[in-house]
Scaffold this active site. Structure first.
Site, PDB file in Angstrom:
ATOM      1  N   HIS A  76      -6.880  -5.666   2.134  1.00  0.00           N
ATOM      2  CA  HIS A  76      -5.742  -5.105   2.862  1.00  0.00           C
ATOM      3  C   HIS A  76      -5.233  -6.165   3.829  1.00  0.00           C
ATOM      4  CE1 HIS A  76      -6.776  -0.678   2.247  1.00  0.00           C
ATOM      5  NE2 HIS A  76      -7.947  -1.231   1.969  1.00  0.00           N
TER       6      HIS A  76
ATOM      7  N   HIS B  34     -10.380  -5.233  -3.305  1.00  0.00           N
ATOM      8  CA  HIS B  34      -9.020  -5.465  -2.797  1.00  0.00           C
ATOM      9  C   HIS B  34      -9.095  -5.842  -1.330  1.00  0.00           C
ATOM     10  CE1 HIS B  34     -10.045  -1.185  -2.448  1.00  0.00           C
ATOM     11  NE2 HIS B  34      -9.365  -1.204  -1.313  1.00  0.00           N
TER      12      HIS B  34
ATOM     13  N   ASP C 252       0.853  -1.191   0.000  1.00  0.00           N
ATOM     14  CA  ASP C 252       0.000   0.000   0.000  1.00  0.00           C
ATOM     15  C   ASP C 252       0.888   1.240   0.000  1.00  0.00           C
ATOM     16  OD1 ASP C 252      -3.229   0.490   0.957  1.00  0.00           O
ATOM     17  OD2 ASP C 252      -1.832   2.184   1.059  1.00  0.00           O
ATOM     18  N   ILE C 253       0.512   2.211  -0.801  1.00  0.00           N
ATOM     19  CA  ILE C 253       1.302   3.431  -0.951  1.00  0.00           C
ATOM     20  C   ILE C 253       1.258   4.295   0.315  1.00  0.00           C
ATOM     21  CG2 ILE C 253      -0.489   4.984  -1.886  1.00  0.00           C
ATOM     22  CD1 ILE C 253       1.565   5.705  -4.099  1.00  0.00           C
TER      23      ILE C 253
ATOM     24  N   ASN D  80     -12.833  -3.224   2.499  1.00  0.00           N
ATOM     25  CA  ASN D  80     -13.776  -2.123   2.633  1.00  0.00           C
ATOM     26  C   ASN D  80     -14.718  -2.149   1.445  1.00  0.00           C
ATOM     27  OD1 ASN D  80     -12.463  -1.162   4.958  1.00  0.00           O
ATOM     28  ND2 ASN D  80     -10.973  -0.039   3.729  1.00  0.00           N
TER      29      ASN D  80
ATOM     30  N   GLY E  38     -15.813   2.683   3.667  1.00  0.00           N
ATOM     31  CA  GLY E  38     -14.545   3.401   3.473  1.00  0.00           C
ATOM     32  C   GLY E  38     -13.798   3.006   2.215  1.00  0.00           C
ATOM     33  N   GLN E  39     -14.509   2.413   1.248  1.00  0.00           N
ATOM     34  CA  GLN E  39     -13.847   2.014   0.003  1.00  0.00           C
ATOM     35  C   GLN E  39     -13.562   3.248  -0.845  1.00  0.00           C
ATOM     36  OE1 GLN E  39     -16.044  -0.811  -2.376  1.00  0.00           O
ATOM     37  NE2 GLN E  39     -14.352  -1.123  -3.807  1.00  0.00           N
TER      38      GLN E  39
END
Ligand code: AMP
Ligand code: ZN
Length: 114
Positions: free
Chosen positions: A102, A100, A30-31, A87, A93-94
């Site tokens: 997490h 995806h 994750d960035i 999410n 909170g998507q």
């Protein structure tokens, strides 16, 4: 899907720090990490969210979980524990509309989430 950032990552049009790739899935860091270990696993097929899973396309979810199982062992967080988060939708909170998962670990995570 034209403007999907994760489809662009899959296509190599946007760089990512890849952890694992096969013909069906991609795993990358994750960035904006929310834990010392924070990576994402996505299907290469564009599925917008958990709401779009069907009998026909949902096998990918078990494949993703098996890939997570392999990666957490390689990263050394299998025994200390970790959290798998999906999410879905606005209240969930998507922010990226390509399903995806997490994976967060290497610190103690609080419950319940905010
Ligand atoms: P969500 O809020 O569940 O939709 O999660 C989307 C996640 O994608 C967030 O944690 C972002 O930090 C992450 N993200 C967005 N753009 C990128 C990118 N280019 N490379 C890696 N992770 C990204
Ligand atoms: Zn996509």
């Amino acid at each position: 899907m034209g403007d999907c950032i994760f489809c662009k990552i899959i296509a190599g049009e946007i760089p990512s720090k890849k952890i694992y790739e096969d013909d069906k899935v991609l795993a990358f860091y994750d960035i904006s990490p929310a834990a010392p270990v924070h990576f994402l696993v996505i299907p290469k097929e564009h599925i917008s969210s958990a709401n779009e899973l069907t009998k026909e396309n949902s096998e990918i979810v078990s494949h993703i979980f098996m890939i997570i199982n392999k990666i957490v062992k390689e990263l050394g967080i299998a025994d200390s524990g970790y959290r798998i988060v999906n999410n879905c939708g606005a209240d969930g909170g998507q922010t990226v509309n390509h399903i995806h998962f997490h994976i967060l670990g290497a610190r103690e995570l609080k419950w319940p989430p905010g």
